[in-house]
Write a protein that holds these residues in place. Structure first.
Motif, PDB file in Angstrom:
ATOM      1  N   ILE A   1       0.840  -1.191   0.000  1.00  0.00           N
ATOM      2  CA  ILE A   1       0.000   0.000   0.000  1.00  0.00           C
ATOM      3  C   ILE A   1       0.876   1.242   0.000  1.00  0.00           C
ATOM      4  CG2 ILE A   1      -1.934  -1.114   1.143  1.00  0.00           C
ATOM      5  CD1 ILE A   1      -1.007   0.295   3.718  1.00  0.00           C
ATOM      6  N   ARG A   2       0.257   2.380  -0.324  1.00  0.00           N
ATOM      7  CA  ARG A   2       1.008   3.636  -0.389  1.00  0.00           C
ATOM      8  C   ARG A   2       1.529   4.013   1.001  1.00  0.00           C
ATOM      9  NH1 ARG A   2      -2.929   7.581  -3.417  1.00  0.00           N
ATOM     10  NH2 ARG A   2      -1.548   9.019  -2.341  1.00  0.00           N
ATOM     11  N   PRO A   3       2.720   4.632   1.052  1.00  0.00           N
ATOM     12  CA  PRO A   3       3.315   4.997   2.351  1.00  0.00           C
ATOM     13  C   PRO A   3       2.424   5.916   3.189  1.00  0.00           C
ATOM     14  CG  PRO A   3       4.947   5.136   0.617  1.00  0.00           C
ATOM     15  CD  PRO A   3       3.631   4.871  -0.063  1.00  0.00           C
ATOM     16  N   SER A   4       1.682   6.832   2.557  1.00  0.00           N
ATOM     17  CA  SER A   4       0.817   7.734   3.327  1.00  0.00           C
ATOM     18  C   SER A   4      -0.270   6.959   4.064  1.00  0.00           C
ATOM     19  CB  SER A   4       0.201   8.779   2.410  1.00  0.00           C
ATOM     20  OG  SER A   4      -0.594   8.160   1.414  1.00  0.00           O
ATOM     21  N   ILE A   5      -0.778   5.912   3.442  1.00  0.00           N
ATOM     22  CA  ILE A   5      -1.798   5.087   4.096  1.00  0.00           C
ATOM     23  C   ILE A   5      -1.168   4.264   5.210  1.00  0.00           C
ATOM     24  CG2 ILE A   5      -3.544   3.299   3.735  1.00  0.00           C
ATOM     25  CD1 ILE A   5      -4.180   6.022   2.449  1.00  0.00           C
ATOM     26  N   ARG A   6       0.046   3.795   4.982  1.00  0.00           N
ATOM     27  CA  ARG A   6       0.758   3.044   6.033  1.00  0.00           C
ATOM     28  C   ARG A   6       0.923   3.913   7.283  1.00  0.00           C
ATOM     29  NH1 ARG A   6       5.285  -0.777   6.497  1.00  0.00           N
ATOM     30  NH2 ARG A   6       3.878  -2.406   5.857  1.00  0.00           N
ATOM     31  N   LEU A   7       1.253   5.208   7.103  1.00  0.00           N
ATOM     32  CA  LEU A   7       1.395   6.107   8.246  1.00  0.00           C
ATOM     33  C   LEU A   7       0.076   6.258   9.005  1.00  0.00           C
ATOM     34  CD1 LEU A   7       3.642   8.944   6.757  1.00  0.00           C
ATOM     35  CD2 LEU A   7       4.273   7.266   8.489  1.00  0.00           C
ATOM     36  N   LYS A   8      -1.012   6.368   8.256  1.00  0.00           N
ATOM     37  CA  LYS A   8      -2.320   6.491   8.905  1.00  0.00           C
ATOM     38  C   LYS A   8      -2.652   5.227   9.689  1.00  0.00           C
ATOM     39  CE  LYS A   8      -3.978   9.887   5.688  1.00  0.00           C
ATOM     40  NZ  LYS A   8      -4.851  10.325   4.656  1.00  0.00           N
ATOM     41  N   LEU A   9      -2.316   4.071   9.124  1.00  0.00           N
ATOM     42  CA  LEU A   9      -2.567   2.814   9.837  1.00  0.00           C
ATOM     43  C   LEU A   9      -1.705   2.722  11.101  1.00  0.00           C
ATOM     44  CD1 LEU A   9      -2.885   0.233   6.909  1.00  0.00           C
ATOM     45  CD2 LEU A   9      -4.715   1.304   8.238  1.00  0.00           C
ATOM     46  N   ASN A  10      -0.491   3.238  11.031  1.00  0.00           N
ATOM     47  CA  ASN A  10       0.368   3.226  12.228  1.00  0.00           C
ATOM     48  C   ASN A  10      -0.230   4.073  13.353  1.00  0.00           C
ATOM     49  OD1 ASN A  10       2.213   1.523  11.034  1.00  0.00           O
ATOM     50  ND2 ASN A  10       3.598   3.162  10.387  1.00  0.00           N
ATOM     51  N   LYS A  11      -0.830   5.216  12.991  1.00  0.00           N
ATOM     52  CA  LYS A  11      -1.493   6.047  14.008  1.00  0.00           C
ATOM     53  C   LYS A  11      -2.704   5.324  14.589  1.00  0.00           C
ATOM     54  CE  LYS A  11       0.019  10.484  12.206  1.00  0.00           C
ATOM     55  NZ  LYS A  11      -0.354  11.715  11.485  1.00  0.00           N
ATOM     56  N   LEU A  12      -3.446   4.638  13.714  1.00  0.00           N
ATOM     57  CA  LEU A  12      -4.612   3.886  14.192  1.00  0.00           C
ATOM     58  C   LEU A  12      -4.188   2.761  15.130  1.00  0.00           C
ATOM     59  CD1 LEU A  12      -6.751   3.651  10.935  1.00  0.00           C
ATOM     60  CD2 LEU A  12      -7.190   5.061  12.957  1.00  0.00           C
ATOM     61  N   ASN A  13      -3.023   2.191  14.882  1.00  0.00           N
ATOM     62  CA  ASN A  13      -2.517   1.115  15.732  1.00  0.00           C
ATOM     63  C   ASN A  13      -2.321   1.599  17.163  1.00  0.00           C
ATOM     64  OD1 ASN A  13      -1.582  -1.470  16.361  1.00  0.00           O
ATOM     65  ND2 ASN A  13       0.540  -0.850  15.999  1.00  0.00           N
ATOM     66  N   GLU A  14      -1.913   2.870  17.312  1.00  0.00           N
ATOM     67  CA  GLU A  14      -1.735   3.428  18.645  1.00  0.00           C
ATOM     68  C   GLU A  14      -3.081   3.697  19.320  1.00  0.00           C
ATOM     69  OE1 GLU A  14       0.589   6.916  17.997  1.00  0.00           O
ATOM     70  OE2 GLU A  14       2.258   5.791  17.111  1.00  0.00           O
ATOM     71  N   GLN A  15      -4.082   4.099  18.525  1.00  0.00           N
ATOM     72  CA  GLN A  15      -5.384   4.475  19.073  1.00  0.00           C
ATOM     73  C   GLN A  15      -6.290   3.277  19.354  1.00  0.00           C
ATOM     74  OE1 GLN A  15      -6.785   6.943  15.921  1.00  0.00           O
ATOM     75  NE2 GLN A  15      -5.418   8.647  16.390  1.00  0.00           N
ATOM     76  N   GLN A  16      -6.099   2.173  18.615  1.00  0.00           N
ATOM     77  CA  GLN A  16      -7.047   1.067  18.660  1.00  0.00           C
ATOM     78  C   GLN A  16      -7.036   0.306  19.981  1.00  0.00           C
ATOM     79  OE1 GLN A  16      -6.384  -2.533  18.346  1.00  0.00           O
ATOM     80  NE2 GLN A  16      -4.175  -2.253  18.589  1.00  0.00           N
ATOM     81  N   ARG A  17      -5.973   0.425  20.769  1.00  0.00           N
ATOM     82  CA  ARG A  17      -5.858  -0.380  21.989  1.00  0.00           C
ATOM     83  C   ARG A  17      -6.892  -0.017  23.046  1.00  0.00           C
ATOM     84  NH1 ARG A  17      -0.956   2.564  25.019  1.00  0.00           N
ATOM     85  NH2 ARG A  17      -1.061   4.456  23.803  1.00  0.00           N
ATOM     86  N   PHE A  18      -7.514   1.179  22.905  1.00  0.00           N
ATOM     87  CA  PHE A  18      -8.503   1.604  23.888  1.00  0.00           C
ATOM     88  C   PHE A  18      -9.875   0.987  23.620  1.00  0.00           C
ATOM     89  CE2 PHE A  18      -5.408   5.118  23.493  1.00  0.00           C
ATOM     90  CZ  PHE A  18      -4.853   5.026  24.767  1.00  0.00           C
TER      91      PHE A  18
END
Ligand SMILES: [Zn+2]
Length: 142
Positions: free
Chosen positions: A52-69
């Protein structure tokens, strides 16, 4: 019968914007500059070690931090309820949609979808729209 004289898409407008400076030069130089640009773009796409495009990968990385809640509860076949406090959304992995509608609109999982995918130990990148894949990006410029 419906007809239209103008046909526009984002790809041709983007390409024309990039080659704007080259278009003012003599023919051979213009073609060489366009060739350099196309080779650069092809190389850029091939250098990605991602699907996938790097910009989408960055967004997924941010979601990875938020999803634990978020807490994920199964509510049916490939259907889940994702909750935190009094806030909750229904996620359907089969149709790749969430009650917040962000997944449907953006083309990649929202935080609720991401939490659901992670709870199943699946790769969230597998749930990103094909429009954000490296191969789709490269096909726009080849
Ligand atoms: Zn959502």
């Amino acid at each position: 019968m419906v007809s239209c004289d103008a046909y526009e898409n984002g790809v041709s407008e983007s390409f024309n914007l990039v080659i704007e400076a080259a278009r003012k030069k003599p023919l051979i130089i213009m073609l060489e500059e366009i060739q350099i640009y196309v080779v650069y773009i092809q190389g850029q796409g091939q250098s990605w070690d991602l699907n996938i495009r790097p910009s989408i990968r960055l967004k997924l990385n941010k979601l990875n931090e938020q999803q634990r809640f978020w807490q994920v509860v199964t509510s049916g076949y490939m259907q889940f309820e994702v909750r935190v406090g009094n806030d909750g959304y229904d996620v359907d992995l089969h149709t790749r949609q969430c009650g917040c509608r962000a997944w449907h609109l953006a083309g990649y999982p929202c935080v609720h979808g991401y939490a659901t995918i992670s709870s199943l130990n699946r790769d969230p990148e597998d749930y990103v729209s094909e429009w954000f894949t490296t191969s789709m990006y490269a096909s726009c410029f080849m």
